[in-house]
Scaffold this motif. Sequence first.
Motif, mmCIF file in Angstrom:
data_model
loop_
_atom_site.group_PDB
_atom_site.id
_atom_site.type_symbol
_atom_site.label_atom_id
_atom_site.label_comp_id
_atom_site.label_asym_id
_atom_site.label_seq_id
_atom_site.Cartn_x
_atom_site.Cartn_y
_atom_site.Cartn_z
ATOM 1 N N GLU A 150 -4.849 -8.136 -1.693
ATOM 2 C CA GLU A 150 -4.280 -6.915 -1.112
ATOM 3 C C GLU A 150 -3.483 -7.274 0.130
ATOM 4 O O GLU A 150 -3.819 -8.177 0.878
ATOM 5 C CB GLU A 150 -5.407 -5.939 -0.770
ATOM 6 N N LYS A 151 -2.361 -6.530 0.338
ATOM 7 C CA LYS A 151 -1.501 -6.797 1.489
ATOM 8 C C LYS A 151 -2.155 -6.311 2.785
ATOM 9 O O LYS A 151 -3.004 -5.430 2.775
ATOM 10 C CB LYS A 151 -0.146 -6.116 1.287
ATOM 11 N N GLY A 152 -1.683 -6.898 3.875
ATOM 12 C CA GLY A 152 -2.280 -6.620 5.163
ATOM 13 C C GLY A 152 -2.181 -5.183 5.606
ATOM 14 O O GLY A 152 -3.101 -4.651 6.254
ATOM 15 N N ASP A 153 -1.069 -4.491 5.264
ATOM 16 C CA ASP A 153 -0.918 -3.115 5.729
ATOM 17 C C ASP A 153 -1.962 -2.199 5.100
ATOM 18 O O ASP A 153 -2.465 -1.272 5.732
ATOM 19 C CB ASP A 153 0.488 -2.601 5.435
ATOM 20 N N LYS A 154 -2.336 -2.465 3.829
ATOM 21 C CA LYS A 154 -3.369 -1.652 3.188
ATOM 22 C C LYS A 154 -4.760 -1.965 3.755
ATOM 23 O O LYS A 154 -5.616 -1.087 3.825
ATOM 24 C CB LYS A 154 -3.348 -1.881 1.678
ATOM 25 N N VAL A 155 -4.952 -3.201 4.160
ATOM 26 C CA VAL A 155 -6.226 -3.550 4.811
ATOM 27 C C VAL A 155 -6.348 -2.804 6.134
ATOM 28 O O VAL A 155 -7.426 -2.307 6.487
ATOM 29 C CB VAL A 155 -6.320 -5.065 5.040
ATOM 30 N N ASP A 156 -5.227 -2.685 6.837
ATOM 31 C CA ASP A 156 -5.247 -1.938 8.103
ATOM 32 C C ASP A 156 -5.582 -0.474 7.865
ATOM 33 O O ASP A 156 -6.284 0.152 8.661
ATOM 34 C CB ASP A 156 -3.892 -2.056 8.796
ATOM 35 N N VAL A 157 -5.078 0.081 6.742
ATOM 36 C CA VAL A 157 -5.412 1.465 6.405
ATOM 37 C C VAL A 157 -6.903 1.615 6.182
ATOM 38 O O VAL A 157 -7.543 2.579 6.634
ATOM 39 C CB VAL A 157 -4.628 1.912 5.144
ATOM 40 N N VAL A 186 -8.943 6.959 1.463
ATOM 41 C CA VAL A 186 -8.474 5.593 1.237
ATOM 42 C C VAL A 186 -7.758 5.546 -0.102
ATOM 43 O O VAL A 186 -8.016 6.354 -1.002
ATOM 44 C CB VAL A 186 -9.657 4.600 1.244
ATOM 45 N N PRO A 187 -6.818 4.593 -0.247
ATOM 46 C CA PRO A 187 -6.109 4.475 -1.519
ATOM 47 C C PRO A 187 -7.051 4.143 -2.668
ATOM 48 O O PRO A 187 -8.123 3.571 -2.466
ATOM 49 C CB PRO A 187 -5.118 3.324 -1.260
ATOM 50 N N GLU A 188 -6.649 4.474 -3.863
ATOM 51 C CA GLU A 188 -7.458 4.203 -5.043
ATOM 52 C C GLU A 188 -7.623 2.695 -5.205
ATOM 53 O O GLU A 188 -6.685 1.930 -5.024
ATOM 54 C CB GLU A 188 -6.781 4.794 -6.287
#
Length: 308
Positions: free
Chosen positions: A240-247, A263-265
Motif C-alpha cells: 500500500e502507498k504511503g498516503d493511504k497509510v497516513d489516512v 477507512v478505505p475498503e
Amino acid sequence: HPPNQTLYFAPLQMSSIYFAGLGGVGFLTTPYPTLQSRGRGQGLKLYEMVEEDCLASAVIQQRKFELISRPWKLEAASEDGPDVMARDLVQAQLNALGVSDYPLARDYGAQGFDGVTLNFLDGIFKGYATGEPMWHMDGREIFAAEVRHKDQRRFGFHQTERGHELRLLTKANWLTGEPIPRRKIIYHSPTAKDLNPYGLGLDSKIFWPTFFKRQGIQFWLIFADKFGSPTPLGKYPPGEKGDKVDVLLEAMSNITQGLAAAVPEGMTIEFLEAIRSGSIQTYEGLCRYMDEQISECVLGQTGTSNQS
C-alpha cells in the motif's frame, strides 16, 4: 540594641548552602542525609515538595492545629510578689501579641500567640524554625508587638570557639553570614543536638514514603490508561502507498480521541487488549501503605487519617 531595630532580608536566589568547617571553625554543613543525597542543591525546598502531598499536608496540619487548640497558662515561680507581678506582665504581653496599637503589627497582621506557636511548629518538620520579634516600647515596658516568621533557608550556623552561632545569610555575605543582634531572632529546634544545631525534622522521614507514593501513582496512571483505553491496531494490504497509510493512521488517531472514522475498503482497524500480569490493587495497596507510613510517622497512629 534599639527596640525598633529591624533586620532587612535581601532576596536570595540560592536555596541552600553547604560549607565544611575548617579545623572545627567555619560554616557548618547541613547534616540532613536526605538533603545531601536527594536535594541536589534545593535545600529545605525539597521538604516543601514533600508537604505538597495531600495526606502529608493534612496530617501535618492536624498535628499543628491539635496542639494550638489546647489551652495554655503561665505559672509564677513562687507566690512572692515579684514573681506574681512578672507572671502577670508576661501574661498581658502574650495576650496583646499582635493586637497592640503598633504600626508594624497593624500593617503585617500578626496572629497572636497561637499564630506565633503555629509558625514555630514548622521546626518539628523541617528541623528548626526562626522568627523575628518586633520590639516596641510602651512607657517603661519593652515588649514584642509581633513575631514575624522567617524562612529557615535564610540562616545558617557558624562554628566558633564558643559554639554554634546562628547567622543571617545575605546577598553581600552568603559564605559565612552576618552576625545577628542579641534578642533579634528566635530559633526553635526540638531535635537539635550538640553536633547538629539544624535538628532532624519529620519531613526527612516522610520524604521516602511520599516519593514512593508519587512514583507508584505515575505507574498507576499508566496502568489505568493502558487497560482503560485499548490501543488501536490498523492493518493495510502489502504494498500500500504511503498516503493511504497516513489516512489509516489519521483514522486511528480520531478513534482514540472518541471521534468516528472511516477507512478505505481493504483496510481494517482492530483493538489490542493488553494482557494483565498484575492487578490495579497492587498500585492502590502500595499507595495506601505509604499513606499509613506517613500518618504513623507524623501522628503516631493511622486511625484518624486512613479510614477505609
